[in-house]
Scaffold this motif. Sequence first.
Motif, PDB file in Angstrom:
ATOM      1  N   ALA A   1       0.832  -1.204   0.000  1.00 36.11           N
ATOM      2  CA  ALA A   1       0.000   0.000   0.000  1.00 36.11           C
ATOM      3  C   ALA A   1       0.865   1.252   0.000  1.00 36.11           C
ATOM      4  O   ALA A   1       0.552   2.248  -0.663  1.00 36.11           O
ATOM      5  N   ARG A   2       1.954   1.204   0.716  1.00 37.96           N
ATOM      6  CA  ARG A   2       2.843   2.368   0.749  1.00 37.96           C
ATOM      7  C   ARG A   2       3.400   2.653  -0.642  1.00 37.96           C
ATOM      8  O   ARG A   2       3.419   3.805  -1.109  1.00 37.96           O
ATOM      9  N   ARG A   3       3.814   1.586  -1.331  1.00 37.40           N
ATOM     10  CA  ARG A   3       4.344   1.788  -2.684  1.00 37.40           C
ATOM     11  C   ARG A   3       3.277   2.336  -3.616  1.00 37.40           C
ATOM     12  O   ARG A   3       3.576   3.077  -4.561  1.00 37.40           O
ATOM     13  N   ALA A   4       2.031   1.968  -3.349  1.00 35.45           N
ATOM     14  CA  ALA A   4       0.934   2.462  -4.182  1.00 35.45           C
ATOM     15  C   ALA A   4       0.484   3.849  -3.766  1.00 35.45           C
ATOM     16  O   ALA A   4      -0.520   4.352  -4.272  1.00 35.45           O
ATOM     17  N   GLY A   5       1.195   4.443  -2.817  1.00 36.38           N
ATOM     18  CA  GLY A   5       0.829   5.785  -2.387  1.00 36.38           C
ATOM     19  C   GLY A   5      -0.401   5.828  -1.514  1.00 36.38           C
ATOM     20  O   GLY A   5      -1.003   6.884  -1.310  1.00 36.38           O
ATOM     21  N   GLN A   6      -0.777   4.676  -0.956  1.00 36.36           N
ATOM     22  CA  GLN A   6      -1.974   4.642  -0.117  1.00 36.36           C
ATOM     23  C   GLN A   6      -1.652   4.835   1.363  1.00 36.36           C
ATOM     24  O   GLN A   6      -2.561   4.835   2.188  1.00 36.36           O
ATOM     25  N   LEU A   7      -0.375   4.955   1.680  1.00 37.10           N
ATOM     26  CA  LEU A   7      -0.001   5.075   3.093  1.00 37.10           C
ATOM     27  C   LEU A   7       0.617   6.453   3.329  1.00 37.10           C
ATOM     28  O   LEU A   7       1.478   6.895   2.566  1.00 37.10           O
ATOM     29  N   ALA A   8       0.156   7.076   4.389  1.00 40.80           N
ATOM     30  CA  ALA A   8       0.663   8.405   4.685  1.00 40.80           C
ATOM     31  C   ALA A   8       2.172   8.363   4.921  1.00 40.80           C
ATOM     32  O   ALA A   8       2.692   7.379   5.453  1.00 40.80           O
ATOM     33  N   PRO A   9       2.863   9.402   4.508  1.00 40.67           N
ATOM     34  CA  PRO A   9       4.307   9.455   4.754  1.00 40.67           C
ATOM     35  C   PRO A   9       4.568   9.521   6.253  1.00 40.67           C
ATOM     36  O   PRO A   9       3.784  10.066   7.007  1.00 40.67           O
ATOM     37  N   GLY A  10       5.683   8.949   6.670  1.00 42.79           N
ATOM     38  CA  GLY A  10       6.010   8.922   8.088  1.00 42.79           C
ATOM     39  C   GLY A  10       5.538   7.666   8.782  1.00 42.79           C
ATOM     40  O   GLY A  10       5.974   7.356   9.883  1.00 42.79           O
ATOM     41  N   ILE A  11       4.650   6.930   8.109  1.00 44.84           N
ATOM     42  CA  ILE A  11       4.167   5.671   8.677  1.00 44.84           C
ATOM     43  C   ILE A  11       5.044   4.541   8.169  1.00 44.84           C
ATOM     44  O   ILE A  11       5.165   4.339   6.970  1.00 44.84           O
ATOM     45  N   ASP A  12       5.612   3.790   9.102  1.00 48.03           N
ATOM     46  CA  ASP A  12       6.442   2.642   8.731  1.00 48.03           C
ATOM     47  C   ASP A  12       5.568   1.396   8.664  1.00 48.03           C
ATOM     48  O   ASP A  12       4.842   1.094   9.615  1.00 48.03           O
ATOM     49  N   PRO A  13       5.601   0.690   7.539  1.00 48.04           N
ATOM     50  CA  PRO A  13       4.710  -0.468   7.376  1.00 48.04           C
ATOM     51  C   PRO A  13       4.872  -1.516   8.473  1.00 48.04           C
ATOM     52  O   PRO A  13       3.884  -2.085   8.945  1.00 48.04           O
ATOM     53  N   ARG A  14       6.101  -1.778   8.866  1.00 49.66           N
ATOM     54  CA  ARG A  14       6.294  -2.802   9.892  1.00 49.66           C
ATOM     55  C   ARG A  14       5.912  -2.295  11.269  1.00 49.66           C
ATOM     56  O   ARG A  14       5.259  -2.985  12.056  1.00 49.66           O
ATOM     57  N   LEU A  15       6.324  -1.069  11.557  1.00 52.53           N
ATOM     58  CA  LEU A  15       5.948  -0.527  12.867  1.00 52.53           C
ATOM     59  C   LEU A  15       4.442  -0.338  12.970  1.00 52.53           C
ATOM     60  O   LEU A  15       3.890  -0.328  14.085  1.00 52.53           O
ATOM     61  N   LEU A  16       3.795  -0.215  11.835  1.00 51.50           N
ATOM     62  CA  LEU A  16       2.340  -0.097  11.867  1.00 51.50           C
ATOM     63  C   LEU A  16       1.710  -1.371  12.415  1.00 51.50           C
ATOM     64  O   LEU A  16       0.701  -1.325  13.124  1.00 51.50           O
ATOM     65  N   VAL A  17       2.321  -2.496  12.106  1.00 51.14           N
ATOM     66  CA  VAL A  17       1.835  -3.759  12.674  1.00 51.14           C
ATOM     67  C   VAL A  17       1.957  -3.721  14.199  1.00 51.14           C
ATOM     68  O   VAL A  17       1.029  -4.084  14.931  1.00 51.14           O
TER      69      VAL A  17
END
Lengths: 224, 224
Positions: A156-172
Amino acid sequence: MPARATNKTRRRRVGRPAGDDGDLRGHLLDVAAAQFACTGIAAASLRTIAQAAGVTPAMLHYYFGNKDALVRALVGERLLPNVRPLVETLASAGETPLELAQAFAQGVSGIVAKLPWLPALWVREVLCEGGALREFVFREVMPSLPQVLAQRFEAARRAGQLAPGIDPRLLVVSLVGLTLFPAAGAPIWQKAFGMPGLDMPALMSHTLALLGHGLATPSTETPR
Amino acid sequence: MPARATNKTRRRRVGRPAGDDGDLRGHLLDVAAAQFACTGIAAASLRTIAQAAGVTPAMLHYYFGNKDALVRALVGERLLPNVRPLVETLASAGETPLELAQAFAQGVSGIVAKLPWLPALWVREVLCEGGALREFVFREVMPSLPQVLAQRFEAARRAGQLAPGIDPRLLVVSLVGLTLFPAAGAPIWQKAFGMPGLDMPALMSHTLALLGHGLATPSTETPR
DNA sequence: GGATAAATTAATTCATTGATTAATTTAAAT
DNA sequence: ATTTAAATTAATCAATGAATTAATTTATCC
């Protein structure tokens, strides 16, 4: 009702039971789970568990062999069967990160409703370094669940669907901290705030609101 | 090197020490804290603690009297002195909810840097129902810290500074879940994601981003 | 009805734990 | 130099824990 109440109910008669006399083995698993979650696995004695279930410690040996096998049975027969479906669900649930997070929160909520001892057991025996379920759970669920979520968030981050500053792993990590953790501490929050319920629905809607737009006031953004 | 390393260092010579021979009592507190956090207070034996500190169990009796007093000393001399200042800071820190949340996160981060065993000890012995520090910590810190935060969030809500759907009290729970909880589980997150650090700075900026605007996609809410 | 199987209890064994005490060693005080 | 105080160890005790076994009770099968 189920032939065996949690507390002071008179025990089953000695001797071979007639037909289906209630699932004592399953009851012992439930009582053990509650004790494990309350005091920790290492500190929960078989005596205490047996006493809480209204039987002799020898019954635990009869049904499970030893304490370690009891723990394994609990994980294998109660934990994994309830967690595995969630992993599969989350592999394809939701489109946006927010929807995926919502699916996770609802999944956790569903499991907790069925296994109220799970959150406390998790934070005690999986999260911390000396946890007794660490290695076991790690092999069985950990490799899949966090990875699946993190990979989908990363996509989702690569698709631009995740706000900047949000880490995909830390989001878990954040998601677990916003769902399992409040459930594990439910008693203390209720006590701290004098809340009657801290019911899961209220927690859920609050958490989803927080995940949705954070602390930003949607209407009047404070100028700066 | 402070006269006394954590592991295999040769112990202090027997007999009355000359002048300042290092703070053995304080060292025992630190070792005990680490053991308590790792295996839980009830499951951490005085023998193990003494062995990890390179002394005999009788030293723990000499300095503290008994296990309960050791726990009380740990709370009174390590935990409370580090937590109390945070409570006072948070009584007036920040203007907006986001700033207050940020102050809390930074405060927790600072404490964790000094007391790395605190998060695990907290989730094990305070959060859960059978926790050994439950009653004690409850009397000393709980009445103040969550109340102060919740009241300030409530005031912000009345002033229209808090997004709708966010519960002021549950927000306190969320904050703890986003700060203490990830710290308590640092080892497992690192292992799960193969992360080298899960360093607090990265976690902090991620958490603040999440608190700031949630998972809202940048396309819908792009300032500038 | 007798044999067998299932379930349960009481009692026991061995290891571990918290707690304690009597020596022992060394520095400081007199 | 003698005494006193501080620090430490080894040894021990009572309590509790997990684990086990030998009876005992009851249902089911032939």
